[in-house]
Design an enzyme around this catalytic site. Structure first.
Site, PDB file in Angstrom:
ATOM      1  CB  THR A   3       3.247  28.782 -19.332  1.00  0.00           C
ATOM      2  OG1 THR A   3       3.312  29.360 -20.616  1.00  0.00           O
ATOM      3  CG2 THR A   3       4.231  29.456 -18.406  1.00  0.00           C
ATOM      4  NE  ARG A   9       3.326  36.502 -27.527  1.00  0.00           N
ATOM      5  CZ  ARG A   9       3.139  35.730 -26.460  1.00  0.00           C
ATOM      6  NH1 ARG A   9       4.001  34.799 -26.165  1.00  0.00           N
ATOM      7  NH2 ARG A   9       2.084  35.898 -25.700  1.00  0.00           N
ATOM      8  N   GLY A  57      -0.413  36.049 -22.749  1.00  0.00           N
ATOM      9  CA  GLY A  57       0.633  36.898 -22.187  1.00  0.00           C
ATOM     10  C   GLY A  57       0.470  38.388 -22.407  1.00  0.00           C
TER      11      GLY A  57
END
Ligand code: ASP
Length: 333
Positions: A202, A230, A255
C-alpha cells in the site's frame, strides 16, 4: 551565573536549529520485505520511485501549495508505478480483479474523502480528494464512486490497465495454496491464502504545508485474493488514515487489525487526550496491533515537523524529506 545562563540559551537554540523539520513522509507498504530476497536492481528501483514521490510532494510545498496537493503528488507517482500495490500494480481479488481503495483527510478542518472497491479509476487518491472537496459525502464505493469520478472528469481507464504479471502470478500461487487449506476461518487467523504473499505494498503520504496544515492520504489494492468485496483499513477514516491540526497518520499492513484497533484515530487521541508524544502514541498503537495478532506499520508527521515510522514487519518502504530538501529513505528494519 548570567554567563552560564547565556551559554545554555545559546546551546539550546543551536539544538533547536539543528533539529530537522520534516515536511513530508511517505510509505510504500509494510510486509515481509527481506534484504535476502531483494535484488540490487529492485532495491534501487524502489529507492528511485520513493525519491521521485518525495520530490514531487516537496515541490508542491515549496510552491506554497497545500499539504493536500503535496500528498496527491506523492501518492500519484506511486499509484502510477507497478512497484506498489496501489493504482497500476494493485493486487488481484479472488475473482481476478483489481479493486482499489483510497482516502484523504485534511487536518485544518477535518474534511475527509474516501473511495472503496473501484475498478476503473486511474488515480484513486484524486477521486478521494474530489469526494472531500466536491461532494457532500465522505465515502463512496463501487460503481457509484466510478460514476462520480467520471462526472468530475477524472481519468478513467479499462480495468486491464491495472493488470501486471507479477501480481497475477501472486494470485495464482495463493489460489494454489488456498486449495489445500483446511484452516478454520476467524478474525484472528490469517487466511492461509494470504500467508505466502505478505509484501503488501500500500502507499501513503503525510504532508505539512507552509501554513502549518497537515494532510494524510492512503491508497491501496488491498490484499491478494480478497473476497466478497472485502474492504481494508486504507479507505476508512480513523483506521488507515487520519489528520487533525496536530498530527497526520497513514497506515499499512493487515487491514482488519488496523480497523479493529481504529489505529490512526487512536494515535491522535492518545496525543490529544493523554498528552502523549507522537513517538509513544504511534509505538503503543503498533504494539497493540501486534498483541492482537496483526502486523503492519504506519507513518506519522506532527505540526512541528517530527516524524515517526514504527512497524512490526520485516520491512516497510519509507521515506521523508525536510524543509531543506534533505531526503531520507529506508526499506528494512
Ligand atoms: N492495509 C491494506 C489493506 O488491508 C493492505 C496493505 O497495507 O498492504 O487493504
Amino acid at each position: 551565573m548570567k554567563k552560564l545562563l547565556l551559554a545554555s540559551i545559546v546551546t539550546f537554540s543551536l539544538m533547536i536549529t539543528a533539529q530537522k523539520k520534516y515536511v513530508l513522509v511517505i510509505h510504500g507498504g509494510a510486509g515481509t520485505i527481506l534484504k535476502s530476497s531483494m535484488t540490487a536492481e529492485k532495491e534501487s528501483a524502489y529507492q528511485t520511485k520513493l525519491t521521485e514521490a518525495l520530490k514531487a510532494g516537496y515541490a508542491e510545498i515549496q510552491k506554497g501549495n497545500t499539504s493536500i496537493d503535496a500528498v496527491a503528488a506523492s501518492i500519484m507517482i506511486m499509484e502510477d508505478s507497478p512497484l506498489f500495490n496501489a493504482g497500476k500494480g494493485a493486487v488481484f481479488t479472488a475473482d481476478g480483479k483489481n479493486e482499489l481503495d483510497a482516502s484523504i483527510m485534511y487536518g485544518k478542518d477535518k474534511s475527509a474523502g474516501a473511495i472503496a472497491g473501484v475498478h476503473t479509476i486511474k488515480n484513486p487518491i484524486k477521486t478521494a480528494i474530489a469526494v472531500m472537496q466536491k461532494s457532500e459525502h465522505v465515502m463512496l464505493s463501487g460503481v457509484g464512486a466510478e460514476q462520480f469520478a467520471k462526472e468530475q472528469n477524472l481519468e478513467i481507464v479499462e480495468p486491464s490497465y491495472f493488470w501486471t504479471k507479477e501480481r497475477w502470478d501472486g494470485l495464482q500461487k495463493l489460489k494454489q495454496k488456498a486449495l489445500n487449506t483446511t484452516k478454520k476461518v476467524s478474525q484472528n487467523t490469517l487466511p492461509e491464502s494470504y500467508e505466502i504473499d505478505q509484501k503488501f505494498g500500500t502507499v501513503g503520504a503525510v504532508a505539512l504545508d507552509k501554513s502549518g496544515n497537515i494532510t494524510a492520504g492512503t491508497s491501496t489494492g488491498g490484499m491478494t485474493n480478497k473476497k466478497y468485496g472485502r474492504i481494508g483499513d486504507a479507505p476508512i477514516i480513523g483506521a488507515g488514515t487520519y489528520a487533525n491540526s496536530q498530527v497526520g497518520i497513514s497506515a499499512t499492513g493487515w487491514g482488519e487489525y488496523f480497523i479493529r484497533a481504529t489505529a490512526a484515530r487512536t494515535i491522535a487521541a492518545k496525543m490529544e487526550y493523554q498528552n502523549k508524544d507522537m513517538k509513544t502514541a504511534t509505538q503503543e498503537t503498533i504494539d497493540e496491533i501486534e498483541k492482537m495478532g496483526g502486523d503492519g506499520g504506519l507513518i506519522a508527521l506532527d505540526k512541528d515537523g517530527n516524524i515517526a515510522m514504527p512497524f512490526n514487519t520485516a520491512g516497510m518502504y519509507r521515506g521523508a524529506i525536510t524543509d531543506q530538501g534533505e531526503i531520507f529513505i529506508e526499506i528494512y528494519k
